[in-house]
Design a protein around this motif. Structure first.
Motif, mmCIF file in Angstrom:
data_model
loop_
_atom_site.group_PDB
_atom_site.id
_atom_site.type_symbol
_atom_site.label_atom_id
_atom_site.label_comp_id
_atom_site.label_asym_id
_atom_site.label_seq_id
_atom_site.Cartn_x
_atom_site.Cartn_y
_atom_site.Cartn_z
ATOM 1 N N PRO A 226 6.461 85.830 17.083
ATOM 2 C CA PRO A 226 7.732 86.507 17.349
ATOM 3 C C PRO A 226 7.602 87.621 18.384
ATOM 4 C CG PRO A 226 6.933 87.024 15.136
ATOM 5 C CD PRO A 226 6.091 85.912 15.658
ATOM 6 N N VAL A 227 6.445 88.260 18.451
ATOM 7 C CA VAL A 227 6.236 89.262 19.493
ATOM 8 C C VAL A 227 6.251 88.589 20.862
ATOM 9 C CG1 VAL A 227 4.612 90.936 20.445
ATOM 10 C CG2 VAL A 227 5.004 90.846 17.979
ATOM 11 N N SER A 228 5.550 87.465 20.981
ATOM 12 C CA SER A 228 5.526 86.730 22.248
ATOM 13 C C SER A 228 6.934 86.315 22.671
ATOM 14 C CB SER A 228 4.642 85.487 22.119
ATOM 15 O OG SER A 228 3.305 85.827 21.803
ATOM 16 N N ALA A 229 7.715 85.825 21.729
ATOM 17 C CA ALA A 229 9.069 85.384 22.052
ATOM 18 C C ALA A 229 9.935 86.557 22.494
ATOM 19 C CB ALA A 229 9.692 84.692 20.843
ATOM 20 N N ALA A 230 9.811 87.686 21.802
ATOM 21 C CA ALA A 230 10.620 88.858 22.149
ATOM 22 C C ALA A 230 10.252 89.389 23.530
ATOM 23 C CB ALA A 230 10.445 89.942 21.093
ATOM 24 N N VAL A 231 8.965 89.440 23.830
ATOM 25 C CA VAL A 231 8.526 89.926 25.138
ATOM 26 C C VAL A 231 8.953 88.967 26.233
ATOM 27 C CG1 VAL A 231 6.506 90.410 26.568
ATOM 28 C CG2 VAL A 231 6.612 91.271 24.221
ATOM 29 N N ARG A 232 8.845 87.677 25.973
ATOM 30 C CA ARG A 232 9.279 86.688 26.970
ATOM 31 C C ARG A 232 10.771 86.840 27.278
ATOM 32 N NH1 ARG A 232 8.086 82.481 24.246
ATOM 33 N NH2 ARG A 232 10.174 82.121 23.425
ATOM 34 N N ASP A 233 11.587 87.009 26.241
ATOM 35 C CA ASP A 233 13.025 87.177 26.451
ATOM 36 C C ASP A 233 13.331 88.480 27.191
ATOM 37 O OD1 ASP A 233 13.387 84.793 25.127
ATOM 38 O OD2 ASP A 233 14.055 85.705 23.241
ATOM 39 N N LEU A 234 12.607 89.540 26.845
ATOM 40 C CA LEU A 234 12.828 90.815 27.524
ATOM 41 C C LEU A 234 12.485 90.718 29.003
ATOM 42 C CD1 LEU A 234 13.396 93.905 27.449
ATOM 43 C CD2 LEU A 234 10.958 94.199 26.950
ATOM 44 N N LEU A 235 11.364 90.073 29.313
ATOM 45 C CA LEU A 235 10.968 89.923 30.711
ATOM 46 C C LEU A 235 12.004 89.124 31.498
ATOM 47 C CD1 LEU A 235 7.154 89.297 30.253
ATOM 48 C CD2 LEU A 235 8.190 91.177 31.530
ATOM 49 N N ALA A 236 12.527 88.071 30.885
ATOM 50 C CA ALA A 236 13.548 87.275 31.560
ATOM 51 C C ALA A 236 14.794 88.112 31.836
ATOM 52 C CB ALA A 236 13.899 86.048 30.718
ATOM 53 N N GLU A 237 15.195 88.933 30.858
ATOM 54 C CA GLU A 237 16.370 89.783 31.048
ATOM 55 C C GLU A 237 16.107 90.859 32.097
ATOM 56 O OE1 GLU A 237 19.623 92.358 28.436
ATOM 57 O OE2 GLU A 237 17.787 91.618 27.486
ATOM 58 N N ALA A 238 14.912 91.438 32.072
ATOM 59 C CA ALA A 238 14.573 92.455 33.065
ATOM 60 C C ALA A 238 14.572 91.868 34.468
ATOM 61 C CB ALA A 238 13.217 93.073 32.740
ATOM 62 N N GLU A 239 14.067 90.655 34.611
ATOM 63 C CA GLU A 239 14.078 90.008 35.926
ATOM 64 C C GLU A 239 15.507 89.763 36.414
ATOM 65 O OE1 GLU A 239 11.727 89.422 37.964
ATOM 66 O OE2 GLU A 239 9.850 89.365 36.853
ATOM 67 N N ARG A 240 16.395 89.411 35.493
ATOM 68 C CA ARG A 240 17.792 89.150 35.887
ATOM 69 C C ARG A 240 18.519 90.424 36.297
ATOM 70 N NH1 ARG A 240 17.791 85.910 31.186
ATOM 71 N NH2 ARG A 240 18.949 87.533 30.066
ATOM 72 N N THR A 241 18.224 91.513 35.619
ATOM 73 C CA THR A 241 19.023 92.726 35.808
ATOM 74 C C THR A 241 18.417 93.723 36.776
ATOM 75 O OG1 THR A 241 17.966 93.812 33.909
ATOM 76 C CG2 THR A 241 19.984 92.555 33.481
ATOM 77 N N HIS A 242 17.109 93.600 37.022
ATOM 78 C CA HIS A 242 16.455 94.594 37.867
ATOM 79 C C HIS A 242 16.840 94.408 39.325
ATOM 80 C CE1 HIS A 242 13.637 97.497 39.360
ATOM 81 N NE2 HIS A 242 13.101 96.599 40.147
ATOM 82 N N ARG A 243 17.167 95.520 39.995
ATOM 83 C CA ARG A 243 17.476 95.512 41.412
ATOM 84 C C ARG A 243 16.656 96.585 42.111
ATOM 85 N NH1 ARG A 243 23.819 96.118 41.621
ATOM 86 N NH2 ARG A 243 23.760 96.508 39.380
ATOM 87 N N ILE A 244 16.008 96.206 43.193
ATOM 88 C CA ILE A 244 15.253 97.159 43.989
ATOM 89 C C ILE A 244 16.149 97.647 45.119
ATOM 90 C CG2 ILE A 244 13.244 97.502 45.477
ATOM 91 C CD1 ILE A 244 11.871 95.285 43.930
ATOM 92 N N PRO A 245 16.468 98.947 45.200
ATOM 93 C CA PRO A 245 17.356 99.445 46.249
ATOM 94 C C PRO A 245 16.773 99.183 47.629
ATOM 95 C CG PRO A 245 16.956 101.117 44.561
ATOM 96 C CD PRO A 245 15.990 100.002 44.316
ATOM 97 N N PRO A 246 17.590 98.686 48.592
ATOM 98 C CA PRO A 246 17.108 98.517 49.960
ATOM 99 C C PRO A 246 16.687 99.853 50.546
ATOM 100 C CG PRO A 246 19.230 97.421 49.633
ATOM 101 C CD PRO A 246 18.982 98.268 48.427
ATOM 102 N N SER A 247 15.657 99.832 51.374
ATOM 103 C CA SER A 247 15.147 101.083 51.929
ATOM 104 C C SER A 247 16.147 101.775 52.838
ATOM 105 C CB SER A 247 13.859 100.802 52.715
ATOM 106 O OG SER A 247 14.112 99.882 53.754
ATOM 107 N N HIS A 248 17.143 101.019 53.374
ATOM 108 C CA HIS A 248 18.083 101.601 54.320
ATOM 109 C C HIS A 248 19.401 101.993 53.673
ATOM 110 C CE1 HIS A 248 19.091 97.325 53.999
ATOM 111 N NE2 HIS A 248 20.333 97.688 54.266
ATOM 112 N N SER A 249 19.497 101.846 52.344
ATOM 113 C CA SER A 249 20.793 102.081 51.710
ATOM 114 C C SER A 249 20.628 102.909 50.451
ATOM 115 C CB SER A 249 21.458 100.747 51.355
ATOM 116 O OG SER A 249 22.619 100.965 50.581
ATOM 117 N N GLU A 250 21.645 103.718 50.140
ATOM 118 C CA GLU A 250 21.688 104.488 48.901
ATOM 119 C C GLU A 250 22.694 103.905 47.920
ATOM 120 O OE1 GLU A 250 19.687 106.941 48.282
ATOM 121 O OE2 GLU A 250 18.770 106.924 50.273
#
Length: 258
Positions: A226-250
Motif C-alpha cells: 500500500p505504501v508503494s501504491a500511494a507513492v506511485r499515485d502521488l508521483l503521477a498526480e505531482a507530474e500532472r500538476t507540477h509546472r516549472i515557470p518559464p525563465s522569461h515570465s512571472e
C-alpha cells in the motif's frame, strides 16, 4: 542511476525519501518506486529541525517529491514552511504535526542520557516495541530495525533526539500547502495514532488520507504494497500538476497547484 537534473530542467520529478529516527535507507527497501524517478535517500544528522530541513533541501536541485516517515515527515513540514516552491508533492506517514508533549521531552532526555553512558543498545530495545503492530511479533523485521539503528549510530541518534526537542506545531504551515499531499497511517500505530493523521489531512487542502489496516509505525517495512501504491499515485498526480515557470515570465505560479 542517472545524474540529477539541474534546477529548472524538465523530466521526471526526483523523489527525496526521509526516514524516521534510528532508521536508514533499508526502511524503503521493499517499496516499489517507479523506475523512471530518481530516488534520493537523506540521512538526518543535524541536531535541530531547521538543519535537517537544510539536509533535505540540499539533496537535489530544483523541485522534488518528498516522502517522509515520522521524524522524516516532521522535517518535511519545515521544508514546506521554508521552500514550498521546491516541493511538488508530499507524502507524510506515521507522523505527528503537533508540538512535543512534556512526557516526550522527558523520554528524549532519558534516552539521550543512556546513549551518553554507552547504553545505546538499550535505547534500541526500548524503542523497538513501538515500531510495529503491537498485536503481532515483528519477526525478522525486528532484526532489520536493530541493524538500521546500529548503522545510524549513537552520535546521529543523539542529534535526532536533540532535533525532536526543537519541533513546533506545524498545522499553520500545513494550511498553506498547495501541492498534492498524501497522508498514510497504520491503524495500529501506537506512537502516532490515527487522530494525528486526520488532523494533518484536515489541515492540508485536498490531502488524501489513507489508512493501512493492521499496520504499525514502520509502514514501508511492514506493509510495502500500500505504501508503494500511494507513492506511485502521488508521483503521477505531482507530474500532472507540477509546472516549472518559464525563465522569461512571472505569470506561472511559484508552486504546484492541485
Amino acid at each position: 542511476m542517472a545524474a540529477a537534473l539541474p534546477a529548472g530542467a524538465s523530466g521526471p520529478l526526483p523523489v527525496v525519501v526521509v526516514p524516521g529516527m534510528l532508521c536508514d535507507h533499508d526502511l524503503w527497501t521493499d517499496v516499489a518506486f517507479p523506475a523512471h524517478h530518481e530516488v534520493h535517500h537523506v540521512a538526518l544528522t543535524a541536531p535541530d529541525i531547521g538543519g535537517q530541513a537544510d539536509e533535505v533541501l540540499s539533496a537535489v536541485p530544483g523541485p522534488f517529491v518528498l516522502v517522509g516517515l515520522s521524524l522524516g515527515a516532521i522535517v518535511g513540514f519545515e521544508v514546506l514552511r521554508r521552500a514550498p516552491e521546491r516541493v511538488a508533492g508530499f507524502c507524510a506517514m506515521s507522523t505527528n504535526a503537533g508540538a512535543p508533549r512534556p512526557e516526550q521531552y522527558a523520554a528524549w532526555r532519558a534516552m539521550d542520557g543512556l546513549i551518553a553512558e554507552g547504553r545505546f543498545a538499550e535505547v534500541i530495545e526500548q524503542t523497538l516495541p513501538g515500531m510495529f503492530d503491537v498485536t503481532e511479533p515483528p519477526g525478522d523485521l525486528a532484526g532489520r530495525y536493530r541493524s538500521m539503528a546500529h548503522r545510524v549510530g549513537p552520535d546521529s541518534a543523539r542529534a535526532q533526539l536533540a532535533a525532536q526537542a526543537t519541533r513546533s506545531d506545524a498545522h499553520d504551515t500545513l494550511r498553506t500547502v498547495r501541492c498534492p499531499t498524501t497522508v498514510l497511517y497504520g491503524t495500529r500505530d501506537a506512537l502516532c495514532p490515527p487522530d494525528f493523521h486526520r488532523s494533518i489531512a484536515q489541515a492540508v487542502p485536498g490531502a488524501r488520507l489513507t489508512p493501512v489496516p493492521g499496520a504499525g509505525h514502520l509502514l514501508p517495512m511492514q506493509h510495502p504494497r500500500p505504501v508503494s501504491a500511494a507513492v506511485r499515485d502521488l508521483l503521477a498526480e505531482a507530474e500532472r500538476t507540477h509546472r516549472i515557470p518559464p525563465s522569461h515570465s512571472e505569470e506561472s505560479p511559484p508552486c504546484p497547484v492541485i
